[in-house]
Design an enzyme around this catalytic site. Sequence first.
Site, PDB file in Angstrom:
ATOM      1  N   HIS A  34      43.695  26.428  18.887  1.00  0.00           N
ATOM      2  CA  HIS A  34      43.552  25.646  19.992  1.00  0.00           C
ATOM      3  C   HIS A  34      45.129  24.981  20.575  1.00  0.00           C
ATOM      4  O   HIS A  34      44.979  24.673  21.818  1.00  0.00           O
ATOM      5  CB  HIS A  34      42.769  24.278  19.575  1.00  0.00           C
ATOM      6  CG  HIS A  34      42.356  23.229  20.699  1.00  0.00           C
ATOM      7  ND1 HIS A  34      41.692  23.828  21.743  1.00  0.00           N
ATOM      8  CD2 HIS A  34      42.929  22.117  20.865  1.00  0.00           C
ATOM      9  CE1 HIS A  34      41.660  22.622  22.621  1.00  0.00           C
ATOM     10  NE2 HIS A  34      42.104  21.604  21.953  1.00  0.00           N
ATOM     11  N   ASP A  70      41.417  30.116  19.534  1.00  0.00           N
ATOM     12  CA  ASP A  70      40.980  28.802  19.241  1.00  0.00           C
ATOM     13  C   ASP A  70      39.475  28.696  18.905  1.00  0.00           C
ATOM     14  O   ASP A  70      38.464  29.175  19.563  1.00  0.00           O
ATOM     15  CB  ASP A  70      40.897  28.372  20.918  1.00  0.00           C
ATOM     16  CG  ASP A  70      40.498  26.716  21.015  1.00  0.00           C
ATOM     17  OD1 ASP A  70      40.150  26.290  20.155  1.00  0.00           O
ATOM     18  OD2 ASP A  70      40.825  26.298  22.069  1.00  0.00           O
ATOM     19  N   SER A  73      41.794  21.205  26.721  1.00  0.00           N
ATOM     20  CA  SER A  73      40.933  20.417  25.566  1.00  0.00           C
ATOM     21  C   SER A  73      40.213  19.208  26.452  1.00  0.00           C
ATOM     22  O   SER A  73      39.437  19.596  27.249  1.00  0.00           O
ATOM     23  CB  SER A  73      41.990  19.840  24.752  1.00  0.00           C
ATOM     24  OG  SER A  73      41.355  19.474  23.478  1.00  0.00           O
TER      25      SER A  73
END
Lengths: 220, 413
Positions: B367, B334, B170
């Site tokens: 995610h 994601d 991320s």
Amino acid sequence: MNATPPDSAPSAPAVLPDPALNRNDFRTIVELVDPGVRVLDLGCGDGTLLKLLQKHKGALGYGVEHDPNRIMDCIEKGLSVFQGNLDEGLRDFEDQSFDYVILNLTLPEVHKPDFVLNEMLRVGKKAVVCFPNFAQWHIRLRLLFLGRMPVDPIIPHQWFDTPNIHHLTVCDFEEFCGRRNLVIHRRGFFRTLAGGRVQESMLFPNWSASFALYVLGHNA
Amino acid sequence: MTPHSAHPPEDKPASAAGSAGLVVPQHVTLFAPPATLKLASGAEFGPVTVQYETYGTLSPEKDNAILVCHALSGDAHAAGRLTPEDKEPGWWDVAIGPGKAFDTNEYFVICSNILGGCKGTTGAMSPNPATGRPWGTEFPMITIQDMVAVQKALVDHLGIRRLLAVSGGSMGGMQALEWAVSYSDMVETIIPVACTHRMSAQGIAFNEVGRQAIFADPNWNCGDYYNGPSPDSGLAIARMIGHITYLSEKAMHRKFGRALRHRNTYAYNFETEFQVESYLHHQGKKFIQRFDANTYLYITKAMDYFDLGAGFPSLRASLKRLKAKTLLVGFSSDWLFPPNDMKEIANALRSNGADVTFLVIQSDYGHDAFLLETEELTKALRPFLRYARRHVADRRDRANETPPLSGGEVPVL
């Protein structure tokens, strides 16, 4: 500064011939490319061929593979690999961005061989294709006399679990190239995957050759 | 086709993996006067106190250091436990430790709280040296580039000249990418996971809703709340929105469905009825106990500013600066940082002739997968790092074959 004492040096691996080069397909491809070329290996598997090209020809190589486990094998070898599906084409690849695009023993597995071959020659200046010849005499006789789908060293899969969905022969491929107006720069025929020799021409290759390797290009 | 072994023999089974053990957070003050940190905004800032942790042992050649970068709400505590009674290990404990992806038997792993964080590194919560009061919104606007500049100073402070790898998921992945372009000679490899080369409009939009929730909380008081009640409801809403973006639709449905909390029939009122509501409230409540609202504003803004191609004619041109061997890992479900964003990076790098591998791990977790799909991630990370380590050692051996000039330092082998 003393040089490293000889007894502490491990046996130099560079001197040993690469066992993978016993494979006729691998050796032929390694021999035919020029040093330092850009190669793209479609369906690169565990990356053996790419590693050979990198080691022996200093090639800048990339692989495309869909099986995650095989991608891990490539990663272990330090190779550059893209996860992808050949049937979706090579849309992420720019025109003529590679010297060679290789499709080694993968052609019968793709859903759209015509499309894939077309894409190979869009992205690469030359295409290298190697495939098992379904018209080799063992296979013909097995089908003729046993009436069963052949399972042998050339095509080692049962009909129900084969990844091969498009079987083809040397004659079929030659005819295909003619129809698509492709130039055949080189041919190589061999009887076994490892051992024996690779012949540029063979008497009745469609009857005798177990594997055929072609270097293709567009008509200039 | 060639036979292959799916599991190299060196791979120990997951059960052999252990804990990084008890860890002690460390601090260092960087950019102390007269030095200052020049921020991307043009402002000069300093000093910066950095909280960091390390796991494993730095090799005598200092060639086994890996920097792990944390995401939006993370901190320097990436692995192990702070006290023997500590219930929760560090945020990436599944990946850092003996026998794990970042094997602390092999590597020296560093993780620091980012610039602008609220977990020991200088940020909006820290006292402004000029006033003695918390910075609040007086704190300068920061970017991913600035965070990485501080990490670089930390790595310098540790006496490490080249990192074996920089990795993170991320926002941590953004930092890994930034490292590779800003300090290209200091990184051997990067492993950006579940990230992007630029924040998308959708990503900025979600961040903005989170920020607006904080602004709208009367307790926020223009960022000056450290002597009074905190804007807890605003921060909790921001976190709830965040959590929606971290899960895939499928994962959320599988986890909660339409299940109700207490009864089998609808209550026909506004109490917390559905399991999914309860989950979000719980996440919001947990978050306000450990995070600071102003910090959330600053960090989300830093993410929004992130655009690797900015100032260059194209992403590809920008990535020409990158020299590191790169492994990009995305996750199929994601949708916050879709694998396609990572593919764009991979394509640009390949067009540049860079050494890049792109992998998509099939996962339903969205995610969040980067913290959950440990087994698959480990399968890729271990051989990648092993190769990098071998490669660095080979290069050193080759360099040592030619006798060094007088005064040359001979590394201990």
